[in-house]
Design a protein around this motif. Structure first.
Motif, PDB file in Angstrom:
ATOM      1  N   ASP B 240       0.824  -1.199   0.000  1.00  0.00           N
ATOM      2  CA  ASP B 240       0.000   0.000   0.000  1.00  0.00           C
ATOM      3  C   ASP B 240       0.858   1.248   0.000  1.00  0.00           C
ATOM      4  O   ASP B 240       0.514   2.261  -0.593  1.00  0.00           O
ATOM      5  CB  ASP B 240      -0.929   0.007   1.213  1.00  0.00           C
ATOM      6  N   PHE B 241       1.981   1.144   0.688  1.00  0.00           N
ATOM      7  CA  PHE B 241       2.871   2.296   0.737  1.00  0.00           C
ATOM      8  C   PHE B 241       3.598   2.476  -0.594  1.00  0.00           C
ATOM      9  O   PHE B 241       3.868   3.584  -1.020  1.00  0.00           O
ATOM     10  CB  PHE B 241       3.874   2.157   1.894  1.00  0.00           C
ATOM     11  N   VAL B 260       9.711   7.084   6.420  1.00  0.00           N
ATOM     12  CA  VAL B 260      10.498   6.503   7.511  1.00  0.00           C
ATOM     13  C   VAL B 260      10.545   7.496   8.673  1.00  0.00           C
ATOM     14  O   VAL B 260      10.357   7.129   9.835  1.00  0.00           O
ATOM     15  CB  VAL B 260      11.931   6.164   7.040  1.00  0.00           C
ATOM     16  N   GLN B 261      10.729   8.745   8.307  1.00  0.00           N
ATOM     17  CA  GLN B 261      10.839   9.793   9.317  1.00  0.00           C
ATOM     18  C   GLN B 261       9.576   9.895  10.180  1.00  0.00           C
ATOM     19  O   GLN B 261       9.644  10.058  11.390  1.00  0.00           O
ATOM     20  CB  GLN B 261      11.091  11.122   8.593  1.00  0.00           C
ATOM     21  N   VAL B 262       8.383   9.800   9.536  1.00  0.00           N
ATOM     22  CA  VAL B 262       7.172   9.908  10.344  1.00  0.00           C
ATOM     23  C   VAL B 262       6.797   8.580  10.990  1.00  0.00           C
ATOM     24  O   VAL B 262       5.855   8.504  11.767  1.00  0.00           O
ATOM     25  CB  VAL B 262       5.947  10.412   9.526  1.00  0.00           C
ATOM     26  N   GLY B 263       7.534   7.544  10.663  1.00  0.00           N
ATOM     27  CA  GLY B 263       7.309   6.285  11.355  1.00  0.00           C
ATOM     28  C   GLY B 263       6.334   5.358  10.669  1.00  0.00           C
ATOM     29  O   GLY B 263       5.854   4.403  11.248  1.00  0.00           O
ATOM     30  N   LYS B 268      14.007  -0.850   6.608  1.00  0.00           N
ATOM     31  CA  LYS B 268      14.064  -2.103   5.865  1.00  0.00           C
ATOM     32  C   LYS B 268      12.895  -2.213   4.877  1.00  0.00           C
ATOM     33  O   LYS B 268      13.060  -2.563   3.716  1.00  0.00           O
ATOM     34  CB  LYS B 268      14.021  -3.272   6.866  1.00  0.00           C
ATOM     35  N   GLU B 269      11.727  -1.846   5.406  1.00  0.00           N
ATOM     36  CA  GLU B 269      10.540  -1.891   4.559  1.00  0.00           C
ATOM     37  C   GLU B 269      10.687  -0.945   3.376  1.00  0.00           C
ATOM     38  O   GLU B 269      10.269  -1.240   2.257  1.00  0.00           O
ATOM     39  CB  GLU B 269       9.280  -1.508   5.368  1.00  0.00           C
ATOM     40  N   LEU B 274      11.381   0.286  -2.333  1.00  0.00           N
ATOM     41  CA  LEU B 274      12.066   0.925  -3.444  1.00  0.00           C
ATOM     42  C   LEU B 274      12.590  -0.119  -4.426  1.00  0.00           C
ATOM     43  O   LEU B 274      12.578   0.078  -5.634  1.00  0.00           O
ATOM     44  CB  LEU B 274      13.222   1.791  -2.934  1.00  0.00           C
ATOM     45  N   HIS B 275      13.007  -1.241  -3.863  1.00  0.00           N
ATOM     46  CA  HIS B 275      13.500  -2.328  -4.687  1.00  0.00           C
ATOM     47  C   HIS B 275      12.381  -2.823  -5.604  1.00  0.00           C
ATOM     48  O   HIS B 275      12.548  -2.964  -6.804  1.00  0.00           O
ATOM     49  CB  HIS B 275      14.004  -3.458  -3.781  1.00  0.00           C
TER      50      HIS B 275
END
Lengths: 89, 715
Positions: B240-241, B260-263, B268-269, B274-275
């Motif tokens: 979903d992200f 990542v910054q906002v949690g 890793k996710e 991105l991969h």
């Protein structure tokens, strides 16, 4: 030093943009914002603040907020933007 | 901000009306879930709006009400008459709070205490004492592991629409906790392109709340049409992200970092995400779809489509009536200008006719038709359905009947009948009085009704319909009706009539509309202070309308209010007497006849077997000019009553803008207003109602025969 003539709100941003253009036309040596008199800052005002910083970066001018009021500090803290700015007392 | 506030107050009043209507429906036993949902939604929308305008006292109060409604909705509480009564009181209190907000005031101690009391009456098991913080913060901690991710990019015009993006965050904080937040301003352009009133902001929000998706979406209701909003529920998959990253304007590494910054994601996710994205099929000729491009595309998709695709049902419900709010005075200005246009158009047509140029005439004809259409559409803008006014009375009927221990139901028909807004505003008070009167004096107590062989529950009916250029509003009840002897006795006591006067039935009924009259044996605080009915009559007359009453003892009464549809422009029928032009409303004209027996001094003529009273306008207006070789009679009708008006010449029809007469001329009988003709001359507009009445009374006087009273009603 650039001192916004009014509060940083939607009602004044158009005038502030002009003021900023006039300020930059004088080829200033820095972009330190004297926000010691700003009592109110809404989203439009925040954008203006961010714009000054971006513009300072583009012109390689030092950017900082001089003596921000509690209202500004609170707003920036709430938006997690405190680390984005440099403050000076 | 003031404008936003005004919009909020107005919209909240509408929501409040919906809320009240819903509660009344529930009170009547219509227990369908839609009604309850509607009530809940209304409360929720008020709270949401109050959050946006940062009016804490309304947010706090409504929050508790909303909790109660939610409990009812999910079945954890039962609906009961006392609870509905308590909710109605809360709705009243909200209306008071809106009044305060409108006056930029805050509730005083007494008002707060009253509010607390009303909330306490709701008997919420979990209601904490509604101190500001306790009420405004739902139990978040208990379930704070439910983390939503909200991604929003505001539309360029958001600020110009009077919305402040940051205030939406403040509102979110009232339903939960903003755990992580990133302010996105990547869209902010360079100074040269910077529009200070454009909006370039967006937020990525990690949000802990027990609210459901629809509730979170509703926070953004005010900006949904032009913002990019993604809400990712708790425990969603990384996919979903990835989808979100693809949708957002910023580059994937940048947005990934923010997430990542906002949690929302772990490092890793993110790598995994991105991969996956880079695995999308592409070769050198077809580079990987750039997120920016996807977005540009996305921007070009109408937001409605995006929303429909996302199945955002809440939005569809909220956006059903596409209306535009316009200030009434702007509309009045438009109507005024259209009025001038009508005059100017008439003048052009007249000139064209004089010149006798066919092509010019044709053009002016087309123009007149268009002006006519503009006039109709402009007037239509002011037309509102009367149903809204009617519906308000459900509450009045409910409250009053409880107060007086009577059982009354309100039936409404003709709610879709339209009339001018300015008329609607002024009709509400008279209707209120008639309804109060009907419940207090008309409808009997259940025991009396049963004894009289009627159902215990009384009925009050509202009906509205159009009738030859007027709107007729009826208020009827199936109560006791009017005891004419009692009325007459009271009138004699009060010295309104003398004891030896003989009065017709209708005349006796009309006494009820006289100043200083009340027949209730006991004076209640509902009505019966002896003021009112005469005020009702006066109010209606000031709107160029009339009120009639019918009553059958033991069966009920009926009031009929007849009002003009609009107060500004009429289709006029022009007539001439000597050198002056007079205008009649075309709607009132039944037929035109040649006036044959001009020599006779009778004041009535034979009209298809009926004796038709007539008025010689020449005499009435004391016009002293030589008689023309032939005269005409115009048969006019008002409220089912006919009369003839004798004039010299018939000039034909034309649109007429009514200009009110100055107070100096207002006592003049038979004249309703003035207008300016295309030629620039002033013409008087005849008051058909007054003339018809004049003819009728003259006729009865001159004949001195006992006839059916003047007021006969259309069947």
């Amino acid at each position: 030093m650039f001192k916004p003539a009014q509060d940083l709100t939607i009602y004044h941003v158009a005038a502030l943009k002009q003021q900023l253009e006039q300020y930059l036309a004088q080829s200033p040596s820095d972009m330190i914002l004297d926000v010691s008199a700003v009592q109110d800052m809404d989203s439009a005002g925040l954008q203006f603040l961010l714009l000054t910083q971006q513009e300072a970066g583009r012109r390689q001018l030092k950017h900082a907020l001089h003596q921000p009021t509690v209202a500004i500090k609170q707003q920036l803290a709430f938006l997690r933007l405190t680390p984005v700015f440099t403050f000076e007392e | 901000m003031d404008e936003l506030l005004a919009v909020f107050v107005q919209e909240s009043r509408e929501q409040l009306q919906a809320l009240e209507a819903g509660l009344i429906a529930l009170d009547r036993g219509e227990h369908d879930p839609d009604t309850l949902n509607g009530v809940f939604r209304a409360a929720h929308t008020i709270k949401g709006g109050a959050g946006v305008v940062e009016c804490d006292f309304i947010v706090e109060f409504t929050h508790v009400v909303e909790n109660t409604l939610d409990a009812l909705r999910n079945g954890s509480r039962e609906l009961s008459p006392p609870l509905i009564a308590a909710l109605l009181q809360c709705s009243d209190h909200l209306s008071d709070l809106l009044d305060l907000l409108e006056q930029s005031a805050t509730p005083d101690a007494e008002c707060l205490a009253r509010g607390q009391q009303r909330l306490a009456n709701l008997g919420n098991p979990t209601t904490p004492t509604p101190t500001p913080t306790a009420a405004a913060t739902p139990p978040v901690a208990a379930n704070s592991d439910r983390h939503w991710h909200i991604s929003v990019r505001f539309g360029l015009d958001t600020l110009r629409h009077g919305m402040d993006p940051v205030s939406f965050l403040h509102y979110l904080e009232e339903m939960g906790e903003i755990v992580g937040l990133a302010t996105i301003y990547d869209q902010l352009p360079a100074l040269a392109e910077y529009d200070p009133e454009g909006c370039y902001l967006g937020f990525e929000i990690d949000y802990a709340s027990t609210a459901d998706k629809a509730s979170i979406e509703r926070v953004f209701d005010f900006v949904r049409d032009d913002c990019l909003l993604h809400i990712i529920p708790p425990d969603s998959k990384v996919d979903d992200f990835i989808h979100l990253i693809e949708q957002l304007p910023e580059t994937p590494p940048r947005i990934g970092e923010i997430l990542v910054q906002v949690g929302a994601l772990t490092e890793k996710e993110l790598q995994q995400a991105l991969h996956t994205q880079s695995q999308l099929p592409h070769d050198d000729d077809h580079p990987a779809p750039k997120v920016g491009e996807i977005l540009v595309e996305h921007h070009h998709v109408p937001p409605q489509l995006v929303e429909a695709a996302a199945g955002k049902q809440g939005k569809l419900q909220a956006g059903q009536n596409h209306t535009l709010r316009i200030q009434a005075d702007k509309l009045d200005k438009l109507i005024d200008l259209v009025g001038e246009l009508v005059i100017a158009g008439a003048s052009a047509r007249l000139l064209a006719r004089e010149i006798g140029q066919t092509r010019l005439s044709r053009v002016t004809q087309i123009m007149s038709r268009l002006v006519e259409e503009i006039r109709d559409s402009a007037l239509e803008l002011r037309m509102v359905q009367i149903g809204e006014t009617f519906n308000r009375f459900h509450r009045v009927v409910r409250d009053l009947s409880h107060e007086l221990n009577k059982e009354v139901e309100l039936n409404i028909s003709g709610a879709e009948t339209e009339l001018d807004k300015s008329v609607v505003e002024k009709i509400s008070d008279p209707l209120m009085h008639l309804v109060r009167n009907a419940i207090d004096h008309g409808i009997e107590s259940p025991e009396q009704r049963l004894a009289a062989g009627k159902p215990a529950r009384g009925k009050i009916g509202f009906n509205a319909y159009h009738d030859s250029g007027s709107i007729v509003i009826e208020v009827r009840d199936d109560g006791a009706g009017v005891n004419r002897q009692k009325v007459l006795k009271r009138a004699i006591e009060r010295g309104l009539v003398s004891a030896n006067q003989s009065l017709s039935d209708t005349e006796i009924l009309n006494l009820l509309l006289e100043p200083g009259f009340s027949t209730a044996d006991k004076v209640s605080n509902v009505s019966g202070r002896g003021v009112g009915m005469d005020v009702v009559k006066r109010n209606i007359q000031s709107l160029r309308g009339r009120i009639d009453m019918e009553s059958v003892e033991g069966q009920g009464s009926r009031f009929m209010i007849r009002l003009p549809l609009t107060l500004a422009i009429i289709d006029g029928f022009h007539v001439a007497i000597a050198a002056s032009t007079y205008i009649l409303p075309l709607d009132s004209v039944v037929r035109c006849l040649e006036f044959k027996d001009a020599a006779s001094d009778r004041d009535y003529l034979d009209f298809g077997g009926e004796a038709l009273p007539f008025v010689r306008l020449r005499d009435l207006f004391r016009i002293d000019a030589p008689m023309p070789p032939r005269q005409n009679v115009i048969v006019v009708q008002y409220a089912g009553q006919k009369a003839g008006l004798v004039v010299d010449q018939l000039l034909g029809e034309s649109q007429t803008v009514i200009k009110p007469l100055s107070s100096m001329f207002q006592h003049m009988r038979g004249i309703g207003g003035a207008t300016i003709l295309g030629s620039g001359e002033v013409a008087l507009i005849l008051d058909v109602q007054a003339l018809v009445q004049l003819a009728a009374t003259r006729e009865t006087d001159s004949l001195s025969v006992q006839r059916e009273p003047a007021v006969n009603q259309p069947a």
